[in-house]
Motif scaffolding. Structure first.
Motif, short mmCIF file in Angstrom:
data_model
loop_
_atom_site.label_atom_id
_atom_site.label_comp_id
_atom_site.label_asym_id
_atom_site.label_seq_id
_atom_site.Cartn_x
_atom_site.Cartn_y
_atom_site.Cartn_z
N VAL A 1 5.52 0.77 0.82
CA VAL A 1 5.35 0.05 -0.44
C VAL A 1 6.71 -0.46 -0.94
O VAL A 1 6.83 -1.61 -1.36
CB VAL A 1 4.68 0.96 -1.50
CG1 VAL A 1 4.72 0.33 -2.89
CG2 VAL A 1 3.24 1.26 -1.09
N ALA A 2 7.74 0.36 -0.85
CA ALA A 2 9.08 -0.05 -1.29
C ALA A 2 9.61 -1.23 -0.48
O ALA A 2 10.29 -2.10 -1.02
CB ALA A 2 10.05 1.13 -1.19
N ALA A 3 9.26 -1.27 0.80
CA ALA A 3 9.73 -2.35 1.66
C ALA A 3 8.92 -3.63 1.48
O ALA A 3 9.31 -4.69 1.97
CB ALA A 3 9.68 -1.92 3.12
N GLY A 4 7.79 -3.55 0.80
CA GLY A 4 6.99 -4.75 0.57
C GLY A 4 5.63 -4.72 1.24
O GLY A 4 4.87 -5.68 1.15
N GLY A 5 5.32 -3.64 1.94
CA GLY A 5 4.00 -3.48 2.55
C GLY A 5 3.74 -4.40 3.72
O GLY A 5 4.64 -5.08 4.22
N TYR A 6 2.49 -4.40 4.16
CA TYR A 6 2.08 -5.26 5.27
C TYR A 6 2.09 -6.71 4.83
O TYR A 6 1.69 -7.03 3.71
CB TYR A 6 0.66 -4.91 5.73
CG TYR A 6 0.58 -3.74 6.67
CD1 TYR A 6 0.86 -3.90 8.02
CD2 TYR A 6 0.21 -2.48 6.21
CE1 TYR A 6 0.78 -2.83 8.89
CE2 TYR A 6 0.13 -1.40 7.07
CZ TYR A 6 0.41 -1.58 8.41
OH TYR A 6 0.33 -0.53 9.26
N ASP A 7 2.51 -7.59 5.69
CA ASP A 7 2.46 -9.02 5.45
C ASP A 7 1.16 -9.54 6.05
O ASP A 7 1.02 -9.63 7.27
CB ASP A 7 3.66 -9.70 6.09
CG ASP A 7 3.69 -11.20 5.86
OD1 ASP A 7 2.73 -11.75 5.28
OD2 ASP A 7 4.67 -11.84 6.27
N ALA A 8 0.22 -9.88 5.21
CA ALA A 8 -1.09 -10.34 5.68
C ALA A 8 -1.01 -11.71 6.34
O ALA A 8 -1.95 -12.13 7.01
CB ALA A 8 -2.09 -10.38 4.52
N GLY A 9 0.10 -12.39 6.19
CA GLY A 9 0.23 -13.73 6.76
C GLY A 9 0.82 -13.77 8.16
O GLY A 9 1.10 -14.84 8.68
N THR A 10 1.02 -12.63 8.76
CA THR A 10 1.60 -12.60 10.11
C THR A 10 0.57 -12.12 11.11
O THR A 10 -0.36 -11.41 10.76
CB THR A 10 2.86 -11.71 10.16
OG1 THR A 10 3.47 -11.83 11.43
CG2 THR A 10 2.53 -10.26 9.90
N LEU A 11 0.74 -12.52 12.36
CA LEU A 11 -0.18 -12.11 13.41
C LEU A 11 0.19 -10.76 14.01
O LEU A 11 -0.64 -10.11 14.62
CB LEU A 11 -0.22 -13.17 14.52
CG LEU A 11 -0.79 -14.52 14.11
CD1 LEU A 11 -0.57 -15.54 15.21
CD2 LEU A 11 -2.26 -14.38 13.77
N GLY A 12 1.43 -10.35 13.85
CA GLY A 12 1.89 -9.08 14.40
C GLY A 12 2.34 -8.16 13.29
O GLY A 12 3.52 -7.77 13.23
N GLU A 13 1.41 -7.80 12.43
CA GLU A 13 1.78 -7.01 11.25
C GLU A 13 2.39 -5.67 11.61
O GLU A 13 3.20 -5.14 10.87
CB GLU A 13 0.59 -6.83 10.31
CG GLU A 13 -0.54 -5.99 10.84
CD GLU A 13 -1.47 -6.71 11.80
OE1 GLU A 13 -2.24 -6.00 12.48
OE2 GLU A 13 -1.42 -7.94 11.90
#
Length: 180
Positions: free
Chosen positions: A64-76
């Motif tokens: 969470v501190a790092a910004g979590g999963y990026d839903a816009g990437t293919l290799g999350e």
């Protein structure tokens, strides 16, 4: 998946179309380097850049501190691990990203060549996105061996290898035309 012998053995028993052999051959391209990437040696300096999403275990507060999963990437899965490296190094936090060689897992593998090719294409695009989203890691002394070993490995042997392989095949083909 080197380092996870239980996974490979179980996948081989379920393989009915010969794709396990194809996967083993294509994954063996990096053979020794992949084993190095997942070995105890590379985890000693926090050099792991990818933990397969199905097998990753992360501390929620760090993610969470790092910004979590990026839903816009293919290799999350890779993007998250690279993001954690960047976040922890930028904030001078002590951290550890480890690979567990004794893990036993079950995973669903592609059952036909079309799905295998689609999976590999998505993996490659995800790798490309992760590498280009965090260019600050490239040749940066602040990232230490993550930059000089891990990032360089994925750049040279994983991201650029398809182009290098095509160039090699074309070169051999042209050489054969001129020799005969």
């Amino acid at each position: 998946m080197m380092g996870l012998p239980g996974c490979a053995q179980r996948a081989a028993r379920r393989d009915t179309k010969g794709l396990f052999s194809w996967r083993a051959l294509s994954e063996g391209r990096g053979g020794a380097l992949l084993e190095l990437a997942q070995s105890q040696d590379i985890t000693e300096f926090n050099g792991t850049l990818i933990i397969s999403g199905a097998f990753g275990l992360f501390k929620e507060d760090a993610v969470v501190a790092a910004g979590g999963y990026d839903a816009g990437t293919l290799g999350e899965d890779m993007e998250l691990v690279v993001k954690l490296h960047v976040y922890c190094r930028n904030n001078r936090q002590r951290y550890s990203i480890r690979y567990e060689p004794n893990a036993v897992c079950w995973s669903q593998a592609p059952s036909n060549m079309k799905d295998l090719m689609k999976q590999r294409r998505l993996w490659h695009l995800g790798l490309s996105q992760s590498m280009t989203s965090y260019p600050q890691i490239f040749a940066n002394p602040r990232f230490g061996l993550v930059s000089w070993v891990s990032y360089m490995y994925y750049l040279l042997f994983e991201l650029l290898s398809p182009a290098i392989e095509v160039f090699g095949i074309l070169t051999v083909g042209l050489a054969a035309c001129f020799v005969f």
